[in-house]
Design a protein around this motif. Structure first.
Motif, PDB file in Angstrom:
ATOM      1  N   SER A 391       9.271  -6.283   2.686  1.00  0.00           N
ATOM      2  CA  SER A 391       9.656  -4.883   2.849  1.00  0.00           C
ATOM      3  C   SER A 391       8.684  -3.969   2.121  1.00  0.00           C
ATOM      4  CB  SER A 391      11.073  -4.630   2.302  1.00  0.00           C
ATOM      5  OG  SER A 391      12.040  -5.053   3.224  1.00  0.00           O
ATOM      6  N   LEU A 392       8.310  -2.884   2.809  1.00  0.00           N
ATOM      7  CA  LEU A 392       7.468  -1.865   2.191  1.00  0.00           C
ATOM      8  C   LEU A 392       8.362  -0.848   1.476  1.00  0.00           C
ATOM      9  CD1 LEU A 392       5.121  -1.266   5.246  1.00  0.00           C
ATOM     10  CD2 LEU A 392       4.363  -2.149   3.042  1.00  0.00           C
ATOM     11  N   LYS A 400       2.963   4.086   3.489  1.00  0.00           N
ATOM     12  CA  LYS A 400       3.648   2.854   3.927  1.00  0.00           C
ATOM     13  C   LYS A 400       3.541   2.656   5.441  1.00  0.00           C
ATOM     14  CE  LYS A 400       7.555   4.185   2.179  1.00  0.00           C
ATOM     15  NZ  LYS A 400       7.046   5.456   1.667  1.00  0.00           N
ATOM     16  N   SER A 401       3.821   3.719   6.201  1.00  0.00           N
ATOM     17  CA  SER A 401       3.779   3.592   7.657  1.00  0.00           C
ATOM     18  C   SER A 401       2.361   3.310   8.147  1.00  0.00           C
ATOM     19  CB  SER A 401       4.324   4.869   8.315  1.00  0.00           C
ATOM     20  OG  SER A 401       5.672   5.075   7.963  1.00  0.00           O
ATOM     21  N   LEU A 404       1.714  -0.341   7.579  1.00  0.00           N
ATOM     22  CA  LEU A 404       2.382  -1.173   8.590  1.00  0.00           C
ATOM     23  C   LEU A 404       1.608  -1.131   9.907  1.00  0.00           C
ATOM     24  CD1 LEU A 404       6.048  -1.801   9.288  1.00  0.00           C
ATOM     25  CD2 LEU A 404       4.729  -0.823  11.150  1.00  0.00           C
ATOM     26  N   THR A 421       8.502   9.304   8.027  1.00  0.00           N
ATOM     27  CA  THR A 421       9.248   8.217   8.653  1.00  0.00           C
ATOM     28  C   THR A 421      10.598   8.086   7.975  1.00  0.00           C
ATOM     29  OG1 THR A 421       7.172   7.053   9.049  1.00  0.00           O
ATOM     30  CG2 THR A 421       9.190   5.777   9.274  1.00  0.00           C
ATOM     31  N   ASP A 441       9.270  -1.473   7.360  1.00  0.00           N
ATOM     32  CA  ASP A 441       8.962  -0.187   6.713  1.00  0.00           C
ATOM     33  C   ASP A 441      10.290   0.537   6.456  1.00  0.00           C
ATOM     34  OD1 ASP A 441       7.797   2.116   5.759  1.00  0.00           O
ATOM     35  OD2 ASP A 441       7.309   2.908   7.741  1.00  0.00           O
TER      36      ASP A 441
END
Length: 608
Positions: A391-392, A400-401, A404, A421, A441
């Motif tokens: 998990s981010l 983070k996005s 990913l 996000t 994410d």
């Protein structure tokens, strides 16, 4: 408006003065007059005696509609009913006094003229003791500019005798013709709300978490920009502790109220959570909507929610925030307690609203519970398949996005803004040595994340709690990256996930100066790596680090089970994930992915 009522600040005013002010209601102007010398002189006389501003509302028929008293610098204008559309004036003119003798209209006067669309705003500069020597200035709306805002022209100064000679109806008719013509091509369309930000420096505020009040206020500006507001100004107040009624103190609120009126402000945003009473008191004093930090973040989340689950979770948080803020008259409205004095009308409107909100909260929690069950099934399926999960986590706008997207070749929405996000996204991640994992994410964190959101997003944040490894993404180019990291750990602690395996990913190293020694120093930390998700720097090293931390124990083996031992086939299905199944003359051939320690249990069926 009540006839013969005197509005405004009457504290310290003698009854004889109030009686004199009430006689203003008996004065009748000729329909064509802007002002009479008699009314101006009597207003100036009272102003000189009490050293306070006095204002009156006058209708187009010449009737005095309202009389109000202020202080030596301003007067709070009573509310008036709006009249007609933006191409018409309200049908009322405001006449008020200036005790200092200066008849010029102030910025507050002009702002009130625009906001209430008065026929005219008239200021009398009081000259004592011969009040007939007083002069007046008046302003009128004259059109709409290219920014779709009202324009104002001021006229004067003029003597009281000259003011009596102005034939006012012609001016009003001309202005309304101009506005009517311009309204066809320039409507006052809704634009970005003009907002001011208010913070306070006190023990227990943002400084308790390592943030300076100025830094916290700057982050609030970013949140306001994200929500679509136009930030006009920021204010910082220093107090030993918050005021229980007005948070920043009554005097500061009154000071801001004048600024709000003068600068045509729509919204006031506080950098701390306000109690329902504080929010109500400040709104009544300032005359504009007041939001606190929590309400602003909830509004951003409401804009970002795309999936049905996300919308439900945001609505739940908003309802939990709204419930204690439904205003009424307190216990006087309650009819549910029973006993003497509570029988009669039954439920009040206030209690009906609260009951409906509670019913809606219960319904949403039930819906979220169903979604939670589905997520639990998905996690159980992944666990059975021995697919590890990553998990981010990280502060909002840490990248983070983008990370990913880069690691999984995806195209989910990623932008340089706070909370770009909201809804969780899960993708398959290819690791070295042909191994696989699931990468998720999650929503970004922020300092002082509203507890309503943490509670409402519990099902989403369970992805963090149940993950095998957490990637803590940090924007190392941000000057407050350490404080942001601490805020993330604070939320992880609330979720009970602080003791999980965490890989610290220092992102955006491409934004650091070329000669910076920071990446080299940070890379020496335990279980940490420096990367750039956008530029693709050091991503192979990150994948190796993930694989090393996962300590993947899943293996793929082939088993040949004789038809006489079909029960073993069922046990293999239960123990792992059957990738292939083929029926041969000797028995059933299965290719299974399972934990390495489980292989020994089926050793007799291993295909050599």
């Amino acid at each position: 408006m009540a006839q013969n009522e005197i509005y405004g600040n009457l504290k310290g005013i003698r009854n004889s003065v109030i009686d004199e002010l009430k006689t203003f209601y008996d004065i009748r102007l000729e329909s064509g007059q802007l002002l009479t010398a008699e009314l101006a002189a009597r207003m100036a006389d009272v102003t000189d005696f009490i050293n306070r501003e006095v204002s009156v509302y006058i209708s187009r028929s010449g009737q005095v509609l309202a009389v109000a008293v202020g202080d030596d610098q301003s007067v709070e204008l009573p509310a008036i009913d709006g009249r007609r559309g933006s191409s018409r004036l309200c049908g009322v003119r405001c006449v008020h006094t200036h005790p200092n003798g200066n008849p010029a209209l102030s910025g507050v006067d002009i702002s009130a003229l625009k906001n209430k669309r008065f026929d005219a705003m008239v200021a009398i500069g009081v000259v004592a003791p011969d009040f007939a020597q007083s002069t007046i200035t008046f302003g009128m709306i004259t059109g709409i500019d290219e920014n779709e805002q009202y324009t104002v022209e001021c006229y004067g100064p003029a003597t009281l005798e000259q003011a009596e000679g102005i034939f006012f109806p012609n001016l009003v008719a001309m202005v309304e013709r101009i506005l009517d013509k311009q309204a066809g091509t320039a409507s006052l369309a809704q634009s970005a709300e003009r907002a001011i930000l208010v913070g306070m420096e006190y023990a227990g505020g943002a400084s308790q978490l390592g943030w300076t009040p100025e830094d916290s206020l700057e982050e609030l500006k970013q949140l306001a920009d994200t929500a679509g507001a136009e930030v006009v100004a920021k204010f910082l107040q220093k107090r030993p502790k918050p005021d229980p009624a007005f948070f920043i103190g009554r005097g500061k609120v009154q000071e801001l109220a004048l600024y709000v009126q003068q600068e045509n402000i729509d919204l006031c945003i506080f950098d701390d959570e306000l109690s329902p009473a504080q929010q109500r008191n400040i709104e009544q004093a300032m005359g504009v909507r007041v939001l606190d930090r929590t309400a602003l973040i909830l509004d951003i989340f409401a804009q970002r929610a795309r999936t049905n689950e996300g919308k439900l979770q945001v609505e739940l948080a908003q309802l939990q925030y709204t419930l204690p803020r439904i205003m009424g008259k307190g216990l006087a409205l309650s009819r549910l307690g029973g006993g003497i004095g509570t029988r009669g009308p039954g439920e009040t409107k206030l209690e009906v609203d609260r009951r409906r909100i509670r019913d809606r909260i219960a319904f949403i929690k039930e819906c979220i519970g169903k979604v939670k069950n589905v997520r639990t099934l998905h996690r159980a399926g992944r666990a059975k398949a021995s697919v590890p999960t990553v998990s981010l986590v990280g502060y909002t706008n840490a990248g983070k996005s983008t990370l990913l997207n880069t690691l999984t070749n995806s195209d989910i929405y990623a932008k340089d803004q706070l909370f770009a996000t909201l809804d969780p996204t899960t993708r398959q991640l290819e690791l070295p040595h042909k191994q696989q994992a699931i990468l998720t994410d999650t929503v970004g964190f922020i300092q002082r994340l509203p507890h309503q959101l943490v509670a409402a997003f519990q099902s989403t944040l369970e992805e963090v709690v149940e993950a095998d490894v957490l990637l803590h993404v940090i924007d190392v180019s941000h000057e407050l990256y350490k404080e942001q990291s601490n805020a993330v750990y604070h939320v992880l602690n609330e979720l009970g996930a602080k003791d999980k395996t965490i890989i610290t990913v220092y992102n955006k190293i491409d934004k650091l100066p070329p000669d910076s020694a920071l990446p080299e120093r940070l890379a020496k930390e335990e279980n940490a790596i420096c990367i750039s998700a956008k530029a693709g720097l050091n991503l192979d090293g990150l994948l190796e680090l993930i694989a090393e931390n996962l300590k993947l124990k899943a293996v793929e083996e082939s088993f040949l089970v004789p038809y006489s031992d079909s029960a073993a086939v069922s046990r293999l299905h239960a123990a792992g994930t059957v990738l292939e199944q083929e029926y041969l003359a000797e028995g059933t051939l299965l290719k299974v992915r399972m934990e390495a320690e489980q292989v020994a249990e089926f050793e007799e069926y291993l295909k050599k």
